[in-house]
Design a protein around this motif. Structure first.
Motif, PDB file in Angstrom:
ATOM      1  N   VAL A 171      -8.070   9.290  -5.558  1.00  0.00           N
ATOM      2  CA  VAL A 171      -7.425   8.118  -6.154  1.00  0.00           C
ATOM      3  C   VAL A 171      -6.002   7.986  -5.613  1.00  0.00           C
ATOM      4  O   VAL A 171      -5.552   6.881  -5.292  1.00  0.00           O
ATOM      5  CB  VAL A 171      -7.417   8.224  -7.697  1.00  0.00           C
ATOM      6  CG1 VAL A 171      -6.610   7.102  -8.322  1.00  0.00           C
ATOM      7  CG2 VAL A 171      -8.837   8.238  -8.233  1.00  0.00           C
ATOM      8  N   VAL A 172      -5.302   9.096  -5.496  1.00  0.00           N
ATOM      9  CA  VAL A 172      -3.920   9.081  -5.000  1.00  0.00           C
ATOM     10  C   VAL A 172      -3.874   8.541  -3.572  1.00  0.00           C
ATOM     11  O   VAL A 172      -3.027   7.721  -3.224  1.00  0.00           O
ATOM     12  CB  VAL A 172      -3.299  10.497  -5.068  1.00  0.00           C
ATOM     13  CG1 VAL A 172      -1.950  10.530  -4.374  1.00  0.00           C
ATOM     14  CG2 VAL A 172      -3.182  10.958  -6.507  1.00  0.00           C
ATOM     15  N   PHE A 173      -4.793   8.999  -2.737  1.00  0.00           N
ATOM     16  CA  PHE A 173      -4.781   8.621  -1.328  1.00  0.00           C
ATOM     17  C   PHE A 173      -5.555   7.335  -1.041  1.00  0.00           C
ATOM     18  O   PHE A 173      -5.661   6.932   0.117  1.00  0.00           O
ATOM     19  CB  PHE A 173      -5.343   9.760  -0.469  1.00  0.00           C
ATOM     20  CG  PHE A 173      -4.367  10.865  -0.240  1.00  0.00           C
ATOM     21  CD1 PHE A 173      -3.440  10.791   0.782  1.00  0.00           C
ATOM     22  CD2 PHE A 173      -4.371  11.990  -1.052  1.00  0.00           C
ATOM     23  CE1 PHE A 173      -2.538  11.809   0.999  1.00  0.00           C
ATOM     24  CE2 PHE A 173      -3.470  13.015  -0.844  1.00  0.00           C
ATOM     25  CZ  PHE A 173      -2.546  12.924   0.183  1.00  0.00           C
ATOM     26  N   LEU A 209       1.295   6.520  -6.992  1.00  0.00           N
ATOM     27  CA  LEU A 209       0.137   7.361  -7.321  1.00  0.00           C
ATOM     28  C   LEU A 209       0.403   8.827  -6.978  1.00  0.00           C
ATOM     29  O   LEU A 209      -0.052   9.732  -7.682  1.00  0.00           O
ATOM     30  CB  LEU A 209      -1.109   6.858  -6.581  1.00  0.00           C
ATOM     31  CG  LEU A 209      -1.675   5.536  -7.075  1.00  0.00           C
ATOM     32  CD1 LEU A 209      -2.769   5.037  -6.141  1.00  0.00           C
ATOM     33  CD2 LEU A 209      -2.190   5.665  -8.497  1.00  0.00           C
ATOM     34  N   LEU A 210       1.152   9.078  -5.910  1.00  0.00           N
ATOM     35  CA  LEU A 210       1.500  10.452  -5.540  1.00  0.00           C
ATOM     36  C   LEU A 210       2.346  11.103  -6.631  1.00  0.00           C
ATOM     37  O   LEU A 210       2.114  12.264  -6.995  1.00  0.00           O
ATOM     38  CB  LEU A 210       2.235  10.480  -4.203  1.00  0.00           C
ATOM     39  CG  LEU A 210       2.648  11.847  -3.677  1.00  0.00           C
ATOM     40  CD1 LEU A 210       1.411  12.711  -3.415  1.00  0.00           C
ATOM     41  CD2 LEU A 210       3.462  11.695  -2.408  1.00  0.00           C
ATOM     42  N   LEU A 264       0.832  -1.205   0.000  1.00  0.00           N
ATOM     43  CA  LEU A 264       0.000   0.000   0.000  1.00  0.00           C
ATOM     44  C   LEU A 264       0.866   1.254   0.000  1.00  0.00           C
ATOM     45  O   LEU A 264       0.549   2.236  -0.666  1.00  0.00           O
ATOM     46  CB  LEU A 264      -0.952  -0.002   1.200  1.00  0.00           C
ATOM     47  CG  LEU A 264      -2.100  -1.002   1.137  1.00  0.00           C
ATOM     48  CD1 LEU A 264      -2.853  -1.030   2.463  1.00  0.00           C
ATOM     49  CD2 LEU A 264      -3.039  -0.688  -0.008  1.00  0.00           C
ATOM     50  N   LEU A 265       1.964   1.220   0.747  1.00  0.00           N
ATOM     51  CA  LEU A 265       2.877   2.357   0.780  1.00  0.00           C
ATOM     52  C   LEU A 265       3.502   2.599  -0.591  1.00  0.00           C
ATOM     53  O   LEU A 265       3.566   3.736  -1.072  1.00  0.00           O
ATOM     54  CB  LEU A 265       3.969   2.132   1.825  1.00  0.00           C
ATOM     55  CG  LEU A 265       5.068   3.186   1.902  1.00  0.00           C
ATOM     56  CD1 LEU A 265       4.491   4.528   2.344  1.00  0.00           C
ATOM     57  CD2 LEU A 265       6.162   2.735   2.847  1.00  0.00           C
ATOM     58  N   VAL A 266       3.934   1.534  -1.239  1.00  0.00           N
ATOM     59  CA  VAL A 266       4.529   1.657  -2.571  1.00  0.00           C
ATOM     60  C   VAL A 266       3.478   2.167  -3.563  1.00  0.00           C
ATOM     61  O   VAL A 266       3.755   3.066  -4.375  1.00  0.00           O
ATOM     62  CB  VAL A 266       5.134   0.312  -3.033  1.00  0.00           C
ATOM     63  CG1 VAL A 266       5.536   0.356  -4.490  1.00  0.00           C
ATOM     64  CG2 VAL A 266       6.331  -0.052  -2.163  1.00  0.00           C
ATOM     65  N   ALA A 267       2.252   1.627  -3.486  1.00  0.00           N
ATOM     66  CA  ALA A 267       1.185   2.087  -4.386  1.00  0.00           C
ATOM     67  C   ALA A 267       0.897   3.573  -4.169  1.00  0.00           C
ATOM     68  O   ALA A 267       0.723   4.327  -5.135  1.00  0.00           O
ATOM     69  CB  ALA A 267      -0.082   1.262  -4.157  1.00  0.00           C
ATOM     70  N   PHE A 268       0.877   4.003  -2.916  1.00  0.00           N
ATOM     71  CA  PHE A 268       0.628   5.416  -2.629  1.00  0.00           C
ATOM     72  C   PHE A 268       1.721   6.297  -3.215  1.00  0.00           C
ATOM     73  O   PHE A 268       1.434   7.334  -3.815  1.00  0.00           O
ATOM     74  CB  PHE A 268       0.512   5.656  -1.119  1.00  0.00           C
ATOM     75  CG  PHE A 268       0.535   7.104  -0.747  1.00  0.00           C
ATOM     76  CD1 PHE A 268      -0.524   7.943  -1.091  1.00  0.00           C
ATOM     77  CD2 PHE A 268       1.619   7.653  -0.084  1.00  0.00           C
ATOM     78  CE1 PHE A 268      -0.506   9.291  -0.768  1.00  0.00           C
ATOM     79  CE2 PHE A 268       1.649   8.995   0.255  1.00  0.00           C
ATOM     80  CZ  PHE A 268       0.581   9.818  -0.089  1.00  0.00           C
ATOM     81  N   THR A 269       2.972   5.920  -3.063  1.00  0.00           N
ATOM     82  CA  THR A 269       4.049   6.774  -3.562  1.00  0.00           C
ATOM     83  C   THR A 269       4.032   6.859  -5.088  1.00  0.00           C
ATOM     84  O   THR A 269       4.297   7.924  -5.650  1.00  0.00           O
ATOM     85  CB  THR A 269       5.427   6.304  -3.064  1.00  0.00           C
ATOM     86  OG1 THR A 269       5.615   4.938  -3.402  1.00  0.00           O
ATOM     87  CG2 THR A 269       5.555   6.471  -1.566  1.00  0.00           C
TER      88      THR A 269
END
Length: 162
Positions: free
Chosen positions: A59-61, A45-46, A38-43
């Motif tokens: 979507v980013v968060f 998307l960020l 989830l952390l990798v996906a967030f970064t």
């Protein structure tokens, strides 16, 4: 971006995987692996959100909110009396192993209050940030970060009284 992600993946894996004191080996639980993904996906998307590729900050968060939802769903089990008693026993055992005088743990009501506040302030902050970044809410950033300021003030007061 991908080099940074690689470092995050290695660093995250080392930080969320428990180390067995006897064998020295690390063991990752599925939950810690999911948190890392989830952390990798967030970064990722960020990065896309900051480049303007993604138009909605919701979507980013989304990975952050998904992780927070899991924490909220786990709250009843973590706030149970049996979980509190097992944590209290673990704390006493740890203090005995370290050779320190056992401390009196917080009463059950304080434990549950801290747990609920600690679990709920972060999703509220993230939701307020999404609403502000998407332009849905037109309040100042001071209001957006109010859950953070309240949490830090409560933690400061609790530290003074302990």
């Amino acid at each position: 971006v991908f080099i940074t992600e690689g470092f995050m993946l290695v660093g995250g894996c080392l930080s969320v995987c428990a180390k067995d004191p006897e064998s020295g080996e690390r063991a990752c639980s599925p939950a810690s692996g999911a948190q890392l993904l989830l952390l990798v996906a967030f970064t990722v998307l960020l990065c896309f959100g900051l480049q303007g590729t993604i138009s909605s900050w919701a979507v980013v968060f989304a990975p952050v909110l998904l992780g927070q939802l899991v924490s909220i769903l786990r709250l009843p089990g973590r706030a149970s009396r049996s979980h509190y008693e097992s944590r209290k026993a673990s704390q006493t055992e740890f203090e005995a192993e370290m050779g320190v005088e056992p401390s009196e743990p917080a009463p059950y009501s304080h434990y549950v209050t801290r747990l609920v506040v600690f679990t709920l302030w972060h999703p509220l902050l993230v939701i307020l940030m999404i609403l502000k970044l998407d332009g849905v809410m037109s309040v100042g950033w001071g209001v957006v970060f109010l859950p953070l300021w309240l949490f830090l003030a409560a933690a400061w007061v609790a530290a003074l009284h302990s």
